[in-house]
Motif scaffolding. Structure first.
Motif, PDB file in Angstrom:
ATOM      1  N   SER A 394       0.807  -1.213   0.000  1.00  6.18           N
ATOM      2  CA  SER A 394       0.000   0.000   0.000  1.00  6.18           C
ATOM      3  C   SER A 394       0.845   1.269   0.000  1.00  6.18           C
ATOM      4  O   SER A 394       0.346   2.345  -0.353  1.00  6.18           O
ATOM      5  N   SER A 395       2.110   1.155   0.379  1.00  5.47           N
ATOM      6  CA  SER A 395       2.944   2.358   0.413  1.00  5.47           C
ATOM      7  C   SER A 395       3.135   2.944  -0.983  1.00  5.47           C
ATOM      8  O   SER A 395       3.312   4.161  -1.130  1.00  5.47           O
ATOM      9  N   VAL A 396       3.091   2.102  -2.012  1.00  4.79           N
ATOM     10  CA  VAL A 396       3.290   2.617  -3.365  1.00  4.79           C
ATOM     11  C   VAL A 396       2.081   3.440  -3.812  1.00  4.79           C
ATOM     12  O   VAL A 396       2.209   4.340  -4.645  1.00  4.79           O
ATOM     13  N   ILE A 397       0.923   3.134  -3.260  1.00  2.00           N
ATOM     14  CA  ILE A 397      -0.258   3.928  -3.590  1.00  2.00           C
ATOM     15  C   ILE A 397      -0.121   5.326  -3.011  1.00  2.00           C
ATOM     16  O   ILE A 397      -0.512   6.326  -3.625  1.00  2.00           O
ATOM     17  N   THR A 398       0.445   5.406  -1.811  1.00  2.00           N
ATOM     18  CA  THR A 398       0.709   6.726  -1.231  1.00  2.00           C
ATOM     19  C   THR A 398       1.631   7.528  -2.139  1.00  2.00           C
ATOM     20  O   THR A 398       1.382   8.711  -2.416  1.00  2.00           O
ATOM     21  N   THR A 399       2.689   6.890  -2.615  1.00  2.00           N
ATOM     22  CA  THR A 399       3.616   7.567  -3.520  1.00  2.00           C
ATOM     23  C   THR A 399       2.919   7.942  -4.821  1.00  2.00           C
ATOM     24  O   THR A 399       3.097   9.055  -5.335  1.00  2.00           O
ATOM     25  N   ALA A 400       2.133   7.024  -5.359  1.00  2.00           N
ATOM     26  CA  ALA A 400       1.443   7.287  -6.619  1.00  2.00           C
ATOM     27  C   ALA A 400       0.511   8.488  -6.497  1.00  2.00           C
ATOM     28  O   ALA A 400       0.448   9.339  -7.398  1.00  2.00           O
ATOM     29  N   ARG A 401      -0.194   8.578  -5.376  1.00  4.08           N
ATOM     30  CA  ARG A 401      -1.094   9.719  -5.192  1.00  4.08           C
ATOM     31  C   ARG A 401      -0.309  11.014  -5.069  1.00  4.08           C
ATOM     32  O   ARG A 401      -0.748  12.065  -5.554  1.00  4.08           O
ATOM     33  N   GLN A 402       0.853  10.959  -4.444  1.00  4.55           N
ATOM     34  CA  GLN A 402       1.675  12.161  -4.337  1.00  4.55           C
ATOM     35  C   GLN A 402       2.109  12.635  -5.718  1.00  4.55           C
ATOM     36  O   GLN A 402       2.068  13.840  -6.019  1.00  4.55           O
ATOM     37  N   VAL A 403       2.530  11.688  -6.555  1.00  7.73           N
ATOM     38  CA  VAL A 403       2.936  12.043  -7.925  1.00  7.73           C
ATOM     39  C   VAL A 403       1.744  12.581  -8.704  1.00  7.73           C
ATOM     40  O   VAL A 403       1.832  13.610  -9.391  1.00  7.73           O
ATOM     41  N   ALA A 404       0.607  11.885  -8.612  1.00 14.94           N
ATOM     42  CA  ALA A 404      -0.581  12.307  -9.350  1.00 14.94           C
ATOM     43  C   ALA A 404      -1.076  13.666  -8.887  1.00 14.94           C
ATOM     44  O   ALA A 404      -1.484  14.515  -9.702  1.00 14.94           O
ATOM     45  N   ASP A 405      -1.049  13.902  -7.583  1.00 15.94           N
ATOM     46  CA  ASP A 405      -1.477  15.203  -7.067  1.00 15.94           C
ATOM     47  C   ASP A 405      -0.557  16.319  -7.566  1.00 15.94           C
ATOM     48  O   ASP A 405      -1.022  17.404  -7.946  1.00 15.94           O
TER      49      ASP A 405
END
Length: 513
Positions: A394-405
């Motif tokens: 799930s940590s990669v989803i946190t990173t992905a959302r940061q990039v997407a945001d």
């Protein structure tokens, strides 16, 4: 072992831009599918009882117009690819009907389709008609019209979202060559060529991205006739040795190899044909063979092994993560984990959350002012989506959302909320700007992978936080970049979505759209 077999989510959001027109006769030709409706009569009109029975596409009020107290509304049933008109506030002698055009309303079909007179209460509802010609399958547009004191007044034109997609992907057809199995034709006859006559404007990787879009079209329509063209592309190219490095889509550019590997993983997920998976494995091994040791990991951008590009590293993570899902082979899982552990600490993701373009071999650090491109953001989002599905980390989803945001709020890459690359601002032509804008050959493709990655992440997240942003891209592209009348029923798109500038045609514009 087929662990997940997720369908490719190539812009599965507000409008499936990746939908491809169906094959009618020979597999080397693209054509718009004939669109029919089970409720239709012989004239293509669905009577009110058919509509009242309920259609899957619902009732989208696409356009309306009010004159002298009367309002005419154009209704669209998107999945059914049908439209109808309604009138309110009518008076005696008023009526409502539909017009249909296949060339952006330069001309229209004769007659007043589904003509319906106003009732005593001032209302009228027409029957439904297809937004495509049932005899030819050509995609059209509809107007809803009314008479006011004998004069006609019509709404803006619209059509179902599915038909808009059909028309958009039909625009890929002029670029495709049956001889090469690639999208390497210049239909305009205006693009510059090299001294040997080869085109500058089309490269190997463009066709790989287009192939993934074809797979997405097949998935979205669930039409097996798309599979023939996908297979033709594969058969024509699998034995080519482009750079003397071997067949199965290996290339001196590691990212080009990755685009093809992902295209054939997409195709395998669609068809289950093992040959596609086998080619993806060969391409993935080639990428692995060009892993760096000098910078602690990652793969090179080119076989000269001097640069670590974000795009090649994102694609490698995406490919090996997907291969683990499709094969269950732990070798791919280990490679994916090793790749992500390197990537996340490499500096390719900046402190601002944006993906930098890359790093040189001599310093192994990202230089100050590293360039940002839309496709680098989207490719990493696709990779992290695949990695999460492979690992449940799930940590990669946190990173992905940061990039997407960061991407969707960046004042440059998403200026005024519409996706763009910095090269799109300059439309002056000089010796270094062969296509009428500074994006040159590759830039027109960038927004395609960007949209794919963002929509894949958006589909994965329970709150779908990027739906509005994706929908805004659709609205902008349709309003500003689309040309409805290149050929009957065909849409073409220019480079920029935020205005009508830089409209020169390129296969990448169409892929992105």
């Amino acid at each position: 072992m087929n662990r997940f077999r997720p369908k490719p989510r190539i812009f599965a959001g507000a409008l499936a831009f990746g939908l491809m027109a169906t094959l009618l006769t020979a597999p080397d030709a693209l054509a718009v599918t004939t669109i029919t409706n089970p409720h239709a009569t012989g004239d293509g009109i669905v009577r009110a009882d058919g509509r009242a029975a309920g259609l899957a596409g619902g009732d989208r009020q696409a356009a309306s117009r009010t004159v002298a107290g009367r309002t005419v509304t154009l209704h669209i049933s998107d999945t059914d690819q049908m439209g109808w008109a309604s009138l309110s506030g009518g008076q005696s002698g008023d009526a409502v009907w539909l017009n249909r055009s296949f060339d952006g309303f330069k001309t229209r079909e004769p007659g007043e389709l589904a003509y319906t007179a106003a009732q005593a209460d001032g209302t009228a509802v027409t029957g439904m008609i297809n937004d495509a010609n049932e005899a030819t399958g050509t995609v059209g547009e509809l107007w809803a019209c009314m008479s006011v004191n004998g004069d006609p007044y019509c709404t803006a034109a619209a059509r179902s979202t599915t038909s808009t997609v059909f028309a958009g992907v039909e625009g890929l057809d002029p670029y495709f060559s049956a001889a090469t199995g690639l999208f390497d034709v210049d239909p305009t006859g205006t693009q510059p060529v090299k001294d040997n006559g080869d085109p500058w404007w089309t490269k190997w990787w463009h066709s790989a991205v287009a192939t993934s879009a074809l797979v997405g079209a097949a998935e979205a329509t669930d039409d097996t006739r798309y599979d023939a063209l996908i297979d033709q592309i594969y058969t024509k190219n699998v034995t080519k040795d482009v750079d003397g490095l071997g067949d199965n889509f290996r290339n001196k550019f590691i990212d080009d190899t990755g685009w093809w590997a992902m295209a054939w993983i997409d195709a395998y997920r669609r068809t289950g044909l093992v040959k596609y998976l086998d080619s993806a494995k060969v391409a993935a091994q080639f990428m692995t063979d060009h892993t760096s040791t000098a910078c602690g990991g990652g793969v090179y951008w080119h076989v000269d092994e001097t640069y670590h590009a974000a795009i090649s590293n994102s694609l490698y993570l995406q490919v090996v993560s997907a291969l683990y899902q499709e094969t269950g082979d732990s070798v791919y899982l280990t490679r994916a984990q090793t790749q992500w552990n390197w990537y996340r600490t490499s500096g390719l993701i900046g402190s601002d959350g944006l993906v930098n373009d890359g790093m040189g071999e001599s310093t192994c650090t990202v230089g100050t002012g590293s360039a940002h491109y839309t496709y680098n953001q989207g490719a990493l989002l696709s990779a992290l989506t695949e990695y999460y599905q492979a690992t449940a980390d799930s940590s990669v989803i946190t990173t992905a959302r940061q990039v997407a945001d960061a991407f969707t709020s960046d004042a440059t890459l998403s200026k005024d909320g519409i996706m763009r690359d910095t090269c799109e601002a300059n439309t002056n032509v000089d010796n270094n700007q062969l296509f009428g804008y500074a994006c040159k050959n590759d830039g027109p493709v960038f927004k395609g992978p960007a949209v794919r990655g963002l929509s894949e992440l958006n589909a994965l997240l329970a709150d779908h936080p990027y739906t509005t942003y994706l929908g805004n891209q659709v609205t902008a592209a349709l309003a500003n970049s689309r040309d409805l009348a290149v050929a009957p029923g065909t849409d073409q798109y220019g480079l920029r979505w935020y205005d009508s500038g830089a409209a020169k045609r390129h296969i990448g514009n169409q892929i992105a759209a």
